[in-house]
Design a protein around this motif. Structure first.
Motif, PDB file in Angstrom:
ATOM      1  N   GLY A   1       0.808  -1.210   0.000  1.00  0.00           N
ATOM      2  CA  GLY A   1       0.000   0.000   0.000  1.00  0.00           C
ATOM      3  C   GLY A   1       0.839   1.257   0.000  1.00  0.00           C
ATOM      4  O   GLY A   1       1.954   1.283  -0.517  1.00  0.00           O
ATOM      5  N   ARG A   2       0.283   2.299   0.608  1.00  0.00           N
ATOM      6  CA  ARG A   2       0.949   3.595   0.632  1.00  0.00           C
ATOM      7  C   ARG A   2       1.149   4.059   2.069  1.00  0.00           C
ATOM      8  O   ARG A   2       0.393   3.709   2.961  1.00  0.00           O
ATOM      9  CB  ARG A   2       0.117   4.629  -0.130  1.00  0.00           C
ATOM     10  N   LEU A   3       2.172   4.895   2.248  1.00  0.00           N
ATOM     11  CA  LEU A   3       2.438   5.512   3.541  1.00  0.00           C
ATOM     12  C   LEU A   3       2.670   6.995   3.307  1.00  0.00           C
ATOM     13  O   LEU A   3       3.597   7.381   2.592  1.00  0.00           O
ATOM     14  CB  LEU A   3       3.666   4.893   4.206  1.00  0.00           C
ATOM     15  N   ALA A   4       1.829   7.831   3.900  1.00  0.00           N
ATOM     16  CA  ALA A   4       1.982   9.283   3.804  1.00  0.00           C
ATOM     17  C   ALA A   4       2.479   9.808   5.140  1.00  0.00           C
ATOM     18  O   ALA A   4       1.814   9.628   6.169  1.00  0.00           O
ATOM     19  CB  ALA A   4       0.666   9.937   3.424  1.00  0.00           C
ATOM     20  N   VAL A   5       3.634  10.426   5.134  1.00  0.00           N
ATOM     21  CA  VAL A   5       4.263  10.936   6.353  1.00  0.00           C
ATOM     22  C   VAL A   5       4.349  12.452   6.269  1.00  0.00           C
ATOM     23  O   VAL A   5       4.839  13.007   5.282  1.00  0.00           O
ATOM     24  CB  VAL A   5       5.680  10.345   6.541  1.00  0.00           C
ATOM     25  N   GLY A   6       3.866  13.119   7.298  1.00  0.00           N
ATOM     26  CA  GLY A   6       3.981  14.568   7.377  1.00  0.00           C
ATOM     27  C   GLY A   6       5.004  14.963   8.426  1.00  0.00           C
ATOM     28  O   GLY A   6       5.173  14.270   9.435  1.00  0.00           O
ATOM     29  N   LEU A   7       5.687  16.072   8.205  1.00  0.00           N
ATOM     30  CA  LEU A   7       6.676  16.524   9.181  1.00  0.00           C
ATOM     31  C   LEU A   7       6.877  18.020   9.098  1.00  0.00           C
ATOM     32  O   LEU A   7       6.713  18.621   8.032  1.00  0.00           O
ATOM     33  CB  LEU A   7       8.016  15.809   8.990  1.00  0.00           C
ATOM     34  N   ILE A   8       7.204  18.610  10.218  1.00  0.00           N
ATOM     35  CA  ILE A   8       7.577  20.008  10.250  1.00  0.00           C
ATOM     36  C   ILE A   8       9.009  20.144   9.737  1.00  0.00           C
ATOM     37  O   ILE A   8       9.780  19.186   9.789  1.00  0.00           O
ATOM     38  CB  ILE A   8       7.448  20.572  11.674  1.00  0.00           C
ATOM     39  N   PRO A   9       9.401  21.325   9.241  1.00  0.00           N
ATOM     40  CA  PRO A   9      10.763  21.472   8.708  1.00  0.00           C
ATOM     41  C   PRO A   9      11.853  21.247   9.733  1.00  0.00           C
ATOM     42  O   PRO A   9      12.964  20.858   9.377  1.00  0.00           O
ATOM     43  CB  PRO A   9      10.778  22.925   8.191  1.00  0.00           C
ATOM     44  N   THR A  10      11.558  21.497  11.025  1.00  0.00           N
ATOM     45  CA  THR A  10      12.598  21.422  12.046  1.00  0.00           C
ATOM     46  C   THR A  10      12.505  20.173  12.917  1.00  0.00           C
ATOM     47  O   THR A  10      13.021  20.153  14.041  1.00  0.00           O
ATOM     48  CB  THR A  10      12.526  22.664  12.965  1.00  0.00           C
ATOM     49  N   VAL A  11      11.876  19.112  12.428  1.00  0.00           N
ATOM     50  CA  VAL A  11      11.776  17.903  13.239  1.00  0.00           C
ATOM     51  C   VAL A  11      13.184  17.400  13.581  1.00  0.00           C
ATOM     52  O   VAL A  11      14.057  17.325  12.726  1.00  0.00           O
ATOM     53  CB  VAL A  11      10.963  16.807  12.517  1.00  0.00           C
ATOM     54  N   SER A  12      13.408  17.090  14.848  1.00  0.00           N
ATOM     55  CA  SER A  12      14.745  16.661  15.271  1.00  0.00           C
ATOM     56  C   SER A  12      14.704  15.536  16.292  1.00  0.00           C
ATOM     57  O   SER A  12      15.737  14.944  16.599  1.00  0.00           O
ATOM     58  CB  SER A  12      15.532  17.847  15.851  1.00  0.00           C
ATOM     59  N   ALA A  13      13.527  15.213  16.819  1.00  0.00           N
ATOM     60  CA  ALA A  13      13.442  14.147  17.818  1.00  0.00           C
ATOM     61  C   ALA A  13      13.722  12.780  17.211  1.00  0.00           C
ATOM     62  O   ALA A  13      14.157  11.864  17.908  1.00  0.00           O
ATOM     63  CB  ALA A  13      12.062  14.152  18.475  1.00  0.00           C
ATOM     64  N   VAL A  14      13.459  12.642  15.928  1.00  0.00           N
ATOM     65  CA  VAL A  14      13.754  11.401  15.214  1.00  0.00           C
ATOM     66  C   VAL A  14      14.444  11.740  13.898  1.00  0.00           C
ATOM     67  O   VAL A  14      14.278  12.836  13.367  1.00  0.00           O
ATOM     68  CB  VAL A  14      12.475  10.581  14.932  1.00  0.00           C
ATOM     69  N   ASP A  15      15.196  10.796  13.392  1.00  0.00           N
ATOM     70  CA  ASP A  15      15.858  10.942  12.094  1.00  0.00           C
ATOM     71  C   ASP A  15      14.935  10.322  11.045  1.00  0.00           C
ATOM     72  O   ASP A  15      14.966   9.115  10.809  1.00  0.00           O
ATOM     73  CB  ASP A  15      17.210  10.230  12.116  1.00  0.00           C
ATOM     74  N   VAL A  16      14.075  11.154  10.457  1.00  0.00           N
ATOM     75  CA  VAL A  16      13.064  10.638   9.536  1.00  0.00           C
ATOM     76  C   VAL A  16      13.694   9.943   8.322  1.00  0.00           C
ATOM     77  O   VAL A  16      13.261   8.844   7.955  1.00  0.00           O
ATOM     78  CB  VAL A  16      12.090  11.749   9.104  1.00  0.00           C
ATOM     79  N   PRO A  17      14.706  10.514   7.660  1.00  0.00           N
ATOM     80  CA  PRO A  17      15.305   9.795   6.525  1.00  0.00           C
ATOM     81  C   PRO A  17      15.847   8.418   6.914  1.00  0.00           C
ATOM     82  O   PRO A  17      15.698   7.448   6.165  1.00  0.00           O
ATOM     83  CB  PRO A  17      16.427  10.733   6.061  1.00  0.00           C
ATOM     84  N   ALA A  18      16.474   8.315   8.093  1.00  0.00           N
ATOM     85  CA  ALA A  18      16.990   7.017   8.532  1.00  0.00           C
ATOM     86  C   ALA A  18      15.847   6.040   8.799  1.00  0.00           C
ATOM     87  O   ALA A  18      15.948   4.846   8.484  1.00  0.00           O
ATOM     88  CB  ALA A  18      17.841   7.186   9.793  1.00  0.00           C
ATOM     89  N   MET A  19      14.754   6.545   9.365  1.00  0.00           N
ATOM     90  CA  MET A  19      13.586   5.691   9.585  1.00  0.00           C
ATOM     91  C   MET A  19      13.035   5.175   8.260  1.00  0.00           C
ATOM     92  O   MET A  19      12.676   3.998   8.135  1.00  0.00           O
ATOM     93  CB  MET A  19      12.488   6.472  10.314  1.00  0.00           C
ATOM     94  N   LEU A  20      12.965   6.057   7.282  1.00  0.00           N
ATOM     95  CA  LEU A  20      12.437   5.654   5.976  1.00  0.00           C
ATOM     96  C   LEU A  20      13.360   4.641   5.296  1.00  0.00           C
ATOM     97  O   LEU A  20      12.887   3.737   4.601  1.00  0.00           O
ATOM     98  CB  LEU A  20      12.238   6.884   5.090  1.00  0.00           C
ATOM     99  N   ARG A  21      14.658   4.810   5.493  1.00  0.00           N
ATOM    100  CA  ARG A  21      15.593   3.832   4.918  1.00  0.00           C
ATOM    101  C   ARG A  21      15.342   2.457   5.507  1.00  0.00           C
ATOM    102  O   ARG A  21      15.258   1.457   4.778  1.00  0.00           O
ATOM    103  CB  ARG A  21      17.032   4.263   5.177  1.00  0.00           C
ATOM    104  N   GLU A  22      15.187   2.369   6.831  1.00  0.00           N
ATOM    105  CA  GLU A  22      14.940   1.086   7.475  1.00  0.00           C
ATOM    106  C   GLU A  22      13.563   0.537   7.099  1.00  0.00           C
ATOM    107  O   GLU A  22      13.406  -0.667   6.861  1.00  0.00           O
ATOM    108  CB  GLU A  22      15.048   1.235   8.993  1.00  0.00           C
ATOM    109  N   PHE A  23      12.581   1.431   7.039  1.00  0.00           N
ATOM    110  CA  PHE A  23      11.234   0.995   6.668  1.00  0.00           C
ATOM    111  C   PHE A  23      11.226   0.446   5.239  1.00  0.00           C
ATOM    112  O   PHE A  23      10.621  -0.594   4.966  1.00  0.00           O
ATOM    113  CB  PHE A  23      10.259   2.179   6.773  1.00  0.00           C
ATOM    114  N   ARG A  24      11.926   1.125   4.356  1.00  0.00           N
ATOM    115  CA  ARG A  24      11.988   0.671   2.964  1.00  0.00           C
ATOM    116  C   ARG A  24      12.719  -0.670   2.853  1.00  0.00           C
ATOM    117  O   ARG A  24      12.364  -1.515   2.027  1.00  0.00           O
ATOM    118  CB  ARG A  24      12.706   1.733   2.123  1.00  0.00           C
ATOM    119  N   ARG A  25      13.721  -0.865   3.686  1.00  0.00           N
ATOM    120  CA  ARG A  25      14.436  -2.138   3.668  1.00  0.00           C
ATOM    121  C   ARG A  25      13.507  -3.279   4.075  1.00  0.00           C
ATOM    122  O   ARG A  25      13.542  -4.357   3.489  1.00  0.00           O
ATOM    123  CB  ARG A  25      15.634  -2.070   4.621  1.00  0.00           C
TER     124      ARG A  25
END
Length: 304
Positions: free
Chosen positions: A91-115
């Motif tokens: 399916g699809r995953l839509a993720v929203g984020l503010i420009p200054t999000v820093s509590a989590v590393d969203v790109p790293a999360m997406l890399r692991e999720f994609r793996r």
């Protein structure tokens, strides 16, 4: 009425072109036009106005489009649920984020999720916290990362606090404050500021802090991205206040502590009623294994 016909209608509505819609749907234009005409006959109303220059929705088409999208989303959700039942997330995953999000590393999360889940299509939307929370509540975004003043909390969505942070001052390298180790709001109030647009949650934390201190400030520049805030500050046009945890990502500017700095809270939010299999899998990466649990039951969960 067939799902493929609905896909054709949505594609034409989004591209304003039968030609581009046919290319998107990987069919010849004549086949797409024939199916839409067939649907219009079935509905007894024209969905599109066609001229030599443009294609646009009729009032009937505008009324039909939201329901068509809901049908397609429901069909895709059904397929995703079946896949999840046999151990595969689709399916699809839509993720929203503010420009200054820093509590989590969203790109790293997406890399692991994609793996882990290579068959999920992912969309990212950057925006203001209040807009993202509303879209999560409405179901157009699955998961969002927000930043709010300590006086606010997301409503209408499932929520978990991720981190608390304070703002720091951001100035140009040759600004008179650049050599200081810290500053207070009274000293900053004499500066020209760049900030997020008035009325947004990201702006509110700063406005509330100055108001509580009985101070006025001049916000001469309003922008919607942290990148442009930094670029304007780097030109010594203004100063800014940004989250301390976000500051290490900045370049070409100097940051300094604020003695009476305003604070903010970062949250992750998701639909409180029906998170998709993809959203559930994504949330598990930040130790939220049971997102179906009602939001009120999670209100006291500890921050990460």
């Amino acid at each position: 009425m067939e799902l493929q016909q609905l896909r054709y209608v949505v594609a034409v509505a989004e591209t304003n072109s039968f030609t581009r819609a046919a290319e998107r749907c990987h069919v010849v234009q004549s086949a797409l036009s024939h199916q839409i005409a067939r649907m219009e006959r079935e509905l007894g109303a024209r969905l599109f106005e066609r001229t030599s220059r443009r294609v646009r929705l009729t009032p009937a088409g505008a009324a039909f489009l939201p329901a068509a999208r809901q049908c397609l989303d429901a069909a895709e959700r059904a397929a995703a649920e079946v896949a999840a039942a046999v151990g595969e997330v689709r399916g699809r995953l839509a993720v929203g984020l503010i420009p200054t999000v820093s509590a989590v590393d969203v790109p790293a999360m997406l890399r692991e999720f994609r793996r882990r889940h290579p068959h999920v299509r992912i969309g990212l939307r950057v925006g203001a916290s209040e807009d993202l929370a509303e879209q999560v509540e409405q179901g157009t975004i699955d998961v969002a990362f927000l930043g709010l003043p300590t006086t606010a909390r997301p409503r209408g969505v499932a929520v978990q606090e991720l981190a608390r942070d304070r703002l720091v001052a951001v100035v140009a390298p040759d600004h008179p404050l650049a050599g200081e180790s810290a500053v207070d709001l009274r000293r900053l109030s004499s500066e020209v500021f760049v900030d997020l647009p008035a009325g947004t949650a990201g702006r509110a934390q700063s406005d509330q802090a100055f108001a509580a201190a009985g101070l006025d400030r001049d916000v001469a520049f309003e922008v919607t991205t942290a990148d442009y805030i930094t670029r304007l500050v780097g030109q010594d046009l203004c100063v800014a206040m940004l989250p301390a945890a976000f500051a290490p990502q900045l370049s070409g500017v100097v940051t300094l502590a604020i003695d009476d700095a305003p604070a903010r809270v970062e949250y992750v939010v998701w639909n409180r009623f029906s998170p998709t299999p993809a959203a559930t899998a994504f949330l598990s990466l930040i130790d939220i294994p049971h997102p179906h649990q009602p939001a009120d039951d999670r209100a006291g969960d500890a921050a990460h």
